[in-house]
Design a protein around this motif. Sequence first.
Motif, PDB file in Angstrom:
ATOM      1  N   PRO A  41      15.931   5.536  10.967  1.00  0.00           N
ATOM      2  CA  PRO A  41      16.141   4.509   9.942  1.00  0.00           C
ATOM      3  C   PRO A  41      15.179   3.342  10.141  1.00  0.00           C
ATOM      4  CG  PRO A  41      18.237   5.220  10.899  1.00  0.00           C
ATOM      5  CD  PRO A  41      17.142   5.840  11.728  1.00  0.00           C
ATOM      6  N   GLY A  42      14.710   2.789   9.036  1.00  0.00           N
ATOM      7  CA  GLY A  42      13.784   1.669   9.120  1.00  0.00           C
ATOM      8  C   GLY A  42      12.336   2.083   9.161  1.00  0.00           C
ATOM      9  N   TYR A  43      12.068   3.391   9.166  1.00  0.00           N
ATOM     10  CA  TYR A  43      10.685   3.887   9.205  1.00  0.00           C
ATOM     11  C   TYR A  43      10.443   4.824   8.030  1.00  0.00           C
ATOM     12  CZ  TYR A  43      10.326   1.802  13.817  1.00  0.00           C
ATOM     13  OH  TYR A  43      10.300   0.893  14.853  1.00  0.00           O
ATOM     14  N   ASP A  44      10.865   4.390   6.857  1.00  0.00           N
ATOM     15  CA  ASP A  44      10.678   5.198   5.654  1.00  0.00           C
ATOM     16  C   ASP A  44       9.191   5.263   5.291  1.00  0.00           C
ATOM     17  OD1 ASP A  44      13.403   5.519   5.473  1.00  0.00           O
ATOM     18  OD2 ASP A  44      13.668   3.764   4.197  1.00  0.00           O
ATOM     19  N   SER A  45       8.730   6.461   4.994  1.00  0.00           N
ATOM     20  CA  SER A  45       7.331   6.671   4.640  1.00  0.00           C
ATOM     21  C   SER A  45       7.099   6.332   3.171  1.00  0.00           C
ATOM     22  CB  SER A  45       6.941   8.132   4.887  1.00  0.00           C
ATOM     23  OG  SER A  45       7.236   8.509   6.215  1.00  0.00           O
ATOM     24  N   VAL A  46       5.958   5.695   2.895  1.00  0.00           N
ATOM     25  CA  VAL A  46       5.631   5.268   1.537  1.00  0.00           C
ATOM     26  C   VAL A  46       4.170   5.587   1.238  1.00  0.00           C
ATOM     27  CG1 VAL A  46       5.338   3.268   0.029  1.00  0.00           C
ATOM     28  CG2 VAL A  46       7.350   3.431   1.459  1.00  0.00           C
ATOM     29  N   HIS A  47       3.923   6.119   0.031  1.00  0.00           N
ATOM     30  CA  HIS A  47       2.560   6.295  -0.455  1.00  0.00           C
ATOM     31  C   HIS A  47       2.325   5.267  -1.551  1.00  0.00           C
ATOM     32  CE1 HIS A  47      -0.301   8.245  -3.440  1.00  0.00           C
ATOM     33  NE2 HIS A  47      -1.048   7.940  -2.394  1.00  0.00           N
ATOM     34  N   VAL A  48       1.237   4.515  -1.415  1.00  0.00           N
ATOM     35  CA  VAL A  48       0.886   3.493  -2.396  1.00  0.00           C
ATOM     36  C   VAL A  48      -0.518   3.776  -2.913  1.00  0.00           C
ATOM     37  CG1 VAL A  48       0.404   1.047  -2.765  1.00  0.00           C
ATOM     38  CG2 VAL A  48       2.353   1.732  -1.355  1.00  0.00           C
ATOM     39  N   GLN A  49      -0.666   3.833  -4.226  1.00  0.00           N
ATOM     40  CA  GLN A  49      -1.989   3.908  -4.842  1.00  0.00           C
ATOM     41  C   GLN A  49      -2.247   2.568  -5.520  1.00  0.00           C
ATOM     42  OE1 GLN A  49      -2.895   6.655  -8.209  1.00  0.00           O
ATOM     43  NE2 GLN A  49      -4.492   7.403  -6.837  1.00  0.00           N
ATOM     44  N   THR A  50      -3.297   1.880  -5.045  1.00  0.00           N
ATOM     45  CA  THR A  50      -3.576   0.540  -5.551  1.00  0.00           C
ATOM     46  C   THR A  50      -4.334   0.599  -6.867  1.00  0.00           C
ATOM     47  OG1 THR A  50      -5.724   0.274  -4.475  1.00  0.00           O
ATOM     48  CG2 THR A  50      -3.770  -0.226  -3.161  1.00  0.00           C
ATOM     49  N   GLY A 107       1.874   4.671   4.673  1.00  0.00           N
ATOM     50  CA  GLY A 107       2.331   3.866   5.792  1.00  0.00           C
ATOM     51  C   GLY A 107       3.835   3.674   5.807  1.00  0.00           C
ATOM     52  N   ILE A 108       4.251   2.703   6.623  1.00  0.00           N
ATOM     53  CA  ILE A 108       5.658   2.359   6.805  1.00  0.00           C
ATOM     54  C   ILE A 108       5.875   0.957   6.255  1.00  0.00           C
ATOM     55  CG2 ILE A 108       7.500   2.014   8.487  1.00  0.00           C
ATOM     56  CD1 ILE A 108       6.561   4.876   8.405  1.00  0.00           C
ATOM     57  N   VAL A 109       6.934   0.763   5.472  1.00  0.00           N
ATOM     58  CA  VAL A 109       7.230  -0.562   4.928  1.00  0.00           C
ATOM     59  C   VAL A 109       7.792  -1.446   6.035  1.00  0.00           C
ATOM     60  CG1 VAL A 109       8.624  -1.881   3.297  1.00  0.00           C
ATOM     61  CG2 VAL A 109       7.663   0.314   2.622  1.00  0.00           C
ATOM     62  N   VAL A 116       4.061   3.028  -6.288  1.00  0.00           N
ATOM     63  CA  VAL A 116       4.742   3.222  -5.014  1.00  0.00           C
ATOM     64  C   VAL A 116       5.625   4.454  -5.089  1.00  0.00           C
ATOM     65  CG1 VAL A 116       6.299   2.210  -3.309  1.00  0.00           C
ATOM     66  CG2 VAL A 116       4.718   0.739  -4.591  1.00  0.00           C
ATOM     67  N   ARG A 117       5.447   5.313  -4.112  1.00  0.00           N
ATOM     68  CA  ARG A 117       6.282   6.510  -4.036  1.00  0.00           C
ATOM     69  C   ARG A 117       6.885   6.587  -2.640  1.00  0.00           C
ATOM     70  NH1 ARG A 117       4.200  12.815  -4.198  1.00  0.00           N
ATOM     71  NH2 ARG A 117       6.220  13.781  -3.732  1.00  0.00           N
ATOM     72  N   ARG A 118       8.190   6.561  -2.562  1.00  0.00           N
ATOM     73  CA  ARG A 118       8.872   6.674  -1.281  1.00  0.00           C
ATOM     74  C   ARG A 118       9.073   8.156  -0.960  1.00  0.00           C
ATOM     75  NH1 ARG A 118      10.842   1.693   0.439  1.00  0.00           N
ATOM     76  NH2 ARG A 118      10.736   0.081  -1.185  1.00  0.00           N
ATOM     77  N   LEU A 119       8.700   8.517   0.227  1.00  0.00           N
ATOM     78  CA  LEU A 119       8.759   9.915   0.649  1.00  0.00           C
ATOM     79  C   LEU A 119      10.055  10.125   1.416  1.00  0.00           C
ATOM     80  CD1 LEU A 119       5.051  10.221   1.856  1.00  0.00           C
ATOM     81  CD2 LEU A 119       5.988  10.610  -0.432  1.00  0.00           C
TER      82      LEU A 119
END
Length: 758
Positions: A676-685, A693-695, A722-725
Amino acid sequence: MRGAALGIIVWAASAAHGIIPKPRDAPQPLSPEASRQAFVLPEGYRISLLAAEPLITEPSGICWDEKGRCFVCELHGYNLEGQLEIDELNRSGALDLEVRRVQASEANKKRAEAETYGTVKLLRDRDGDGRMDDAVIWADRLPPCHGIAAGNGGVIVACSTRIVFLADRDGDDRPEVKEDLFSGFGQAILERSINSPTWSPDGWLYFGRGQHGGRISGPHLKTPVELPASDFRIRADGSAIEPVGGSTKTMGMTFTATGERFVCTTTHAGLQVTPLSWSALQANADAPSPALDQPACEDTRVYPLAKPHPWRVRREEHAEYFAFYRKISLSDAAASGYFTSACSNLIWRGEYFVCEPAQNLVHRARLKREGTSWSLERLPQESQGEFLASRDSWFHPVALTQTPTGDMAIVDFYREIIEDYSAIPRHLQQQYGLLNGRDRGRIWVLRAAGEWQAPPLSEDEKQLLQLRRGGDVHAVDWKRELSAPLALELASGLGPKREALLSLARRYGHLRWMDAAIACSARGLEQELMLDLARDPGRGEAVQFHLAGIVAGRGDLVAIQQSLQRMPKGRSADLLRQSLEELRAPRVAAPPMALPEPPKAVEIAQWEKRMPAVLAALEKPADAGRGREVFAGLCAACHRSHGLGASVGPDLDAEFQRAPQTIVRDILFPSEAARPGYDSVHVQTRRGENLLGIVTSESPTSLTLALAGGAQRTVLRKHAQVRRLRQVSLMPAGLGEVLQPGQIADLIAFLRSAPTSR
């Protein structure tokens, strides 16, 4: 192993004969009267018992309704999963002396769920002697209860995954109304659930966050509400729920008379929540938000009177265990003397109080305002002592509230061991047990001599409170001299009023958070205000720089060029110039990024076939030096251990507390139990960059990511997709195919290596 060595030898000898020895030094419970006499208080204060077992057991919260009736909620099943695990282990007759920190098995966690629940009781004083002697059960077998508050003619209870409303409409002291006011909160570990409903002067009921947010629904909501992992507030009738900035890291919160909020973390007495509303932070999507809470003091010492529980002493004396916990912090390693469980704060009679249950005390601090900030200071007479401390090591204060008569109620989760079982070495869990005292619980009432009257609010404080209750911000005369808190509140809520914002920036721009407050209101005016301040900054240089960052972040070449033509030299101009150079540089389209996905069943089956060979390698001598090389090559970009690597994913300095077999599964099946607390996120700017990375922080307008290698990047939500994996780790799957069993054994040997002395 210092003083612990002989004890371990004796225990091991007993275990060899199939007997798990019982310790002779375990502290014993005291009667309520003996426990009362164990308190040490300042002169002018006295304490009395309000309720005790068998009337109540394992209390977690208390409140009084508008009729003066007293309600208590209870939390049953704390540490049960650990005890079930130890019961199984004790059947072997052997002590588990391996140095590690380990959770109960999933099977025992599941078994414990059936007996982990909450209860709500109405307490009554039938004979009028000031002590409760009768209880009416209002609700039983609820999800675990983590706090209770009166509201809307009933009581509102924080129950893990839902908020429950109970009400007695016909006056017979029994509830006819039982309703799930809100549901959908994410399932969390027991001590990280939604908690501590607390009324704010702004008229909302606030709750401490759970481990996750959730899609929240309720019978009185028009539509479901998406909550992030932050604290939140509700209307007592269930008609509204919304996030608020900042979050308690344990349980509890408290408010000043004008609505400034403090929360807790285990190692600090209090955190001040940034006094900018969630709605204000949402107003300008181009403005990144500041940190939403921060420590109000740096003093982490406490001065208990009760002797630390023997398990704490033995763990500190155990050289390997001390070395492991010292890597986390000295407060984690030491037997006592530091905040380790601060929770449930309360501003009472103008002073700040907070529970420290693990060390049997209530700490007091003086509140000191500094502009828009608050700080907490020890009182001189308690420079090396505490306001309330007990010599009874079973006393564990877990909640504070004010009674209808203005006294302080202290909820005492009276038991032998209050700490999370996994922090206790397993061989000591086997000795002492984890549930002693689950049939006990007490409520104390603390009284101070003399009357106390809250100082009257100033005119500015009255206007500040009115604004926080939804008053018209435009009714405040911004041209007059303002207090710092009122100026901040005004700046964050005025909206795009150029003259007013410019005046506030020039007069109050030096105040903490004023740059962010003005940015909240300045949507569409950032460039004009920045240039106005360039001509005459007054005290608004920090505001000017913040606005320059917004102008630069929009990426408008014409606006940046026009601004540079009119900007004097300085850091704001430098920021714009750097942005211009980046925009003019040729762009290279980022290649598509292959995102990590949960492994397929066939892949899992293939890796499972490799497990026996890897487990066999663990039985052979391993080379930690070669393991360090493996770590540097494959792991150090995202993990840190032994001073090597970057802290993106979980820090691995503590791995020697964990079983090698568990670490193997983490390596081969990284998505099996992502922490918990290390949710993976993909961000395309907006510029086409792909970030994985990790939020580490998020607000209504921005996200901050920790990237591989340790870099951090803040991106605006409006400029990013933003896409949360979900249920997938950033750690590459299939390492079992890349690494040989011996290399995995070497890697684990490196991770679990630790100093053998202090």
